[in-house]
Design an enzyme around this catalytic site. Structure first.
Site, PDB file in Angstrom:
ATOM      1  N   ARG A  83       0.839  -1.205   0.000  1.00 49.37           N
ATOM      2  CA  ARG A  83       0.000   0.000   0.000  1.00 49.37           C
ATOM      3  C   ARG A  83       0.869   1.249   0.000  1.00 49.37           C
ATOM      4  NH1 ARG A  83      -2.144   0.465   6.159  1.00 49.37           N
ATOM      5  NH2 ARG A  83      -0.226  -0.325   7.000  1.00 49.37           N
ATOM      6  N   LYS A 103       2.261   6.617   0.743  1.00 56.32           N
ATOM      7  CA  LYS A 103       1.573   5.559   1.478  1.00 56.32           C
ATOM      8  C   LYS A 103       0.070   5.684   1.219  1.00 56.32           C
ATOM      9  CE  LYS A 103       1.296   3.473   6.053  1.00 56.32           C
ATOM     10  NZ  LYS A 103       1.937   3.372   7.365  1.00 56.32           N
ATOM     11  N   GLY A 116      -4.671  -1.716  -0.823  1.00 58.55           N
ATOM     12  CA  GLY A 116      -3.579  -0.804  -1.153  1.00 58.55           C
ATOM     13  C   GLY A 116      -3.796   0.623  -0.661  1.00 58.55           C
ATOM     14  N   ARG A 173      14.549  -2.096   3.815  1.00 62.39           N
ATOM     15  CA  ARG A 173      14.268  -2.707   5.118  1.00 62.39           C
ATOM     16  C   ARG A 173      15.160  -3.935   5.315  1.00 62.39           C
ATOM     17  NH1 ARG A 173       8.075  -1.836   4.960  1.00 62.39           N
ATOM     18  NH2 ARG A 173       7.939  -0.219   3.382  1.00 62.39           N
ATOM     19  N   ASP A 241      10.157  -6.622   8.259  1.00 58.76           N
ATOM     20  CA  ASP A 241       9.841  -5.745   7.120  1.00 58.76           C
ATOM     21  C   ASP A 241       9.517  -4.325   7.590  1.00 58.76           C
ATOM     22  OD1 ASP A 241       7.521  -7.323   8.087  1.00 58.76           O
ATOM     23  OD2 ASP A 241       6.384  -5.998   6.782  1.00 58.76           O
ATOM     24  N   ASP A 251       7.452   2.820   9.768  1.00 61.23           N
ATOM     25  CA  ASP A 251       6.143   2.189   9.646  1.00 61.23           C
ATOM     26  C   ASP A 251       5.364   2.258  10.956  1.00 61.23           C
ATOM     27  OD1 ASP A 251       4.445   1.242   7.831  1.00 61.23           O
ATOM     28  OD2 ASP A 251       5.578  -0.542   7.311  1.00 61.23           O
TER      29      ASP A 251
HETATM   30  P1  AMP Z   1       2.315  -3.387   7.991  1.00 63.33           P
HETATM   31  O1  AMP Z   1       1.659  -4.197   9.051  1.00 63.33           O
HETATM   32  O2  AMP Z   1       1.684  -2.021   7.792  1.00 63.33           O
HETATM   33  O3  AMP Z   1       3.778  -3.295   8.157  1.00 63.33           O
HETATM   34  O4  AMP Z   1       2.057  -4.151   6.616  1.00 63.33           O
HETATM   35  C1  AMP Z   1       2.521  -5.431   6.343  1.00 63.33           C
HETATM   36  C2  AMP Z   1       2.450  -5.708   4.864  1.00 63.33           C
HETATM   37  O5  AMP Z   1       1.098  -5.666   4.414  1.00 63.33           O
HETATM   38  C3  AMP Z   1       3.230  -4.716   4.022  1.00 63.33           C
HETATM   39  O6  AMP Z   1       3.854  -5.391   2.982  1.00 63.33           O
HETATM   40  C4  AMP Z   1       2.163  -3.781   3.524  1.00 63.33           C
HETATM   41  O7  AMP Z   1       2.537  -3.196   2.316  1.00 63.33           O
HETATM   42  C5  AMP Z   1       0.956  -4.690   3.392  1.00 63.33           C
HETATM   43  N1  AMP Z   1      -0.314  -3.987   3.614  1.00 63.33           N
HETATM   44  C6  AMP Z   1      -0.742  -3.421   4.760  1.00 63.33           C
HETATM   45  N2  AMP Z   1      -1.935  -2.839   4.597  1.00 63.33           N
HETATM   46  C7  AMP Z   1      -2.305  -3.059   3.321  1.00 63.33           C
HETATM   47  C8  AMP Z   1      -3.455  -2.721   2.528  1.00 63.33           C
HETATM   48  N3  AMP Z   1      -4.463  -1.994   3.018  1.00 63.33           N
HETATM   49  N4  AMP Z   1      -3.453  -3.124   1.252  1.00 63.33           N
HETATM   50  C9  AMP Z   1      -2.447  -3.846   0.739  1.00 63.33           C
HETATM   51  N5  AMP Z   1      -1.360  -4.194   1.418  1.00 63.33           N
HETATM   52  C10 AMP Z   1      -1.275  -3.820   2.686  1.00 63.33           C
HETATM   53 MG    MG Z   2       5.124  -2.422   7.113  1.00 60.72          MG
END
Ligand code: AMP
Ligand code: MG
Length: 470
Positions: A83, A103, A116, A173, A241, A251
């Site tokens: 996203r 973002k 996304g 990362r 990540d 993040d």
């Molecule tokens: P995060 O927990 O924010 O670090 O996200 C973990 C993974 O999920 C990362 O690769 C993000 O890009 C993906 N991600 C989180 N939220 C979304 C979303 N709403 N749509 C698509 N991918 C997402």
């Molecule tokens: Mg993340």
């Protein structure tokens, strides 16, 4: 326009080129004029709004980066920017480069089941927390602007869609190195060479550049986590990540600054086991460091050399933490027993659930017992030990007091405050986010405009946990 895309220097399997999905009827919710000035961004407000809304301007080559990572201890090979889209780098007149990352930019090949998109609530939380940490000298990504549009996005309920422009020298990362190692030794080398060229040029002239690189990444990580512990910050999702190779806070999800001191505090309500609890953060940093060291195996053959970096991490963490806490206690002259003094204080504040920030600042005045001081024997014993410790200092009482007031913020982005700002912004207040950004940029000098927000929340608003969709 002075944008470029240095990530195109590395092979195409490291990313997917694609354009953001534009916002509909976009307007700015926040614009970080301080950062704009610091980085010499001579673009009009309209151009920044257009970029935040998904427009690609000259020099940008938008792409989604591939990476993998360990989430809650388990390897996930399917990750990548899901996203967020890396638009390119802004080049300052001094020749520095800063990633502009959008973002909430829409679906990418790595979105898995997600849409996304980001919601206004979560980007406001990131915008303000990164600026608040920056003002506390904690290494962090920064935030340049927020734009919101007419669309609603479904999370636990319908919420306004919004995008954030995140700014940092790089979005690489720990997980990028994990992915590279899963591909081939050549991938690891390509990535490491790119990182050294653009972000750690000092390693290039070292006899073992990759060993130096791993060491520096882990030292910076240790330093940042020491800062989190000292300022009472719980990140909440320390998956590999979400670990920047610059060691920056990266993040922002369900993070929390302390209200009451609670050392096993878990801000993320999906983290039922407390893997990412406040007091676990230094250990998790080491665990993540082990994952990174493993991913460096194609670059550093000797297990012993990789272990050296991990040992350095522990040493750097301990040193930084004690130094930071010593300053918070108004101490300047290191003593062997300082560690114990700090540990005893935390045990006491935890036991009696004392407001961390109000307490730390209250030490500026030892003559008048503060209402938050516990009326208990263990606290009296600690206070006595602290007063005895002050005899080993050369600072005058006024200097000590000043050091405390300049090291412990009066204004902290507590979750109840973030929630208030979000509610106002969702109701259409277009000024509140930047008003708070400005206030949080000077959190040490008391200001009548925000004085009412220096108080701890009412008990029903304390320790509120947040979800990953934050
Ligand atoms: P995060 O927990 O924010 O670090 O996200 C973990 C993974 O999920 C990362 O690769 C993000 O890009 C993906 N991600 C989180 N939220 C979304 C979303 N709403 N749509 C698509 N991918 C997402
Ligand atoms: Mg993340």
């Amino acid at each position: 326009m002075p944008f470029t895309q240095t990530y195109l220097e590395i092979p195409a399997d490291f990313y997917t080129q694609l354009s953001p999905e534009p916002l509909v009827q976009a307007h700015l919710v926040a614009l970080n004029r301080d950062l704009i000035q610091q980085q010499h961004v001579d673009l009009s407000e309209q151009t920044i709004l257009d970029i935040a809304a998904g427009k690609v301007v000259e020099g940008m080559s938008p792409l989604a980066q591939k990476y993998t990572g360990h989430q809650f201890g388990y390897y996930n090979p399917d990750l990548g920017d899901g996203r967020g889209i890396l638009l390119g780098q802004w080049q300052t007149p001094q020749g520095e480069h800063f990633d502009w990352h959008l973002k909430g930019a829409g679906r990418t090949p790595y979105s898995r089941r997600g849409d996304g998109r980001a919601v206004l609530r979560s980007v406001i939380r990131e915008y303000l927390a990164s600026e608040a940490l920056h003002a506390l000298s904690v290494p962090t990504t920064r935030a340049l602007a927020i734009a919101s549009g007419d669309e609603q996005v479904w999370r636990e309920s319908l919420e306004p869609r919004a995008n954030l422009i995140r700014v940092t020298p790089t979005h690489i990362r720990f997980g990028h190195f994990e992915w590279a190692a899963s591909q081939s030794p050549q991938h690891s080398q390509t990535l490491a060479d790119y990182v050294i060229k653009h972000h750690y040029p000092e390693c290039a002239s070292e006899p073992k550049p990759y060993e130096s690189l791993l060491k520096l990444i882990l030292q910076r990580t240790a330093r940042t986590i020491a800062h989190w512990q000292a300022v009472g910050f719980n990140h909440g999702v320390m998956n590999t990540d979400n670990m920047s190779i610059l060691g920056e806070t990266f993040d922002f999800g369900p993070y929390a600054f302390f209200d009451d001191c609670q050392i096993d505090y878990i801000c993320n309500h999906t983290d039922t086991g407390g893997r990412y609890a406040y007091n676990e953060q230094p250990n998790v940093g080491l665990w993540n460091g082990q994952v990174l060291a493993q991913a460096f195996e194609p670059l550093i053959e000797s297990a012993e050399k990789r272990q050296d970096s991990l040992n350095d991490y522990v040493e750097a963490y301990n040193q930084n933490y004690v130094d930071l806490m010593r300053a918070k206690l108004g101490l300047t002259n290191p003593q062997p027993k300082d560690k114990l003094l700090i540990a005893d204080l935390l045990i006491c504040l935890d036991k009696h659930r004392v407001d961390y920030h109000v307490f730390m600042r209250s030490l500026a005045d030892l003559n008048n017992p503060h209402p938050v001081w516990p009326q208990t024997d263990d606290y009296q014993a600690w206070l006595l030990a602290y007063k005895q410790r002050l005899e080993q200092e050369t600072l005058t009482e006024a200097q000590r007091s000043e050091l405390i007031l300049n090291t412990n913020p009066a204004l902290v982005l507590r979750n109840y405050i973030a929630q208030h700002i979000i509610e106002q912004a969702e109701k259409g207040d277009r000024d509140i986010v930047d008003q708070w950004r400005q206030w949080l940029a000077s959190p040490f000098i008391e200001n009548p405009e925000w004085q009412q927000w220096t108080q701890p929340p009412h008990s029903h608003l304390k320790g509120h946990q947040l979800s990953c969709s934050s």
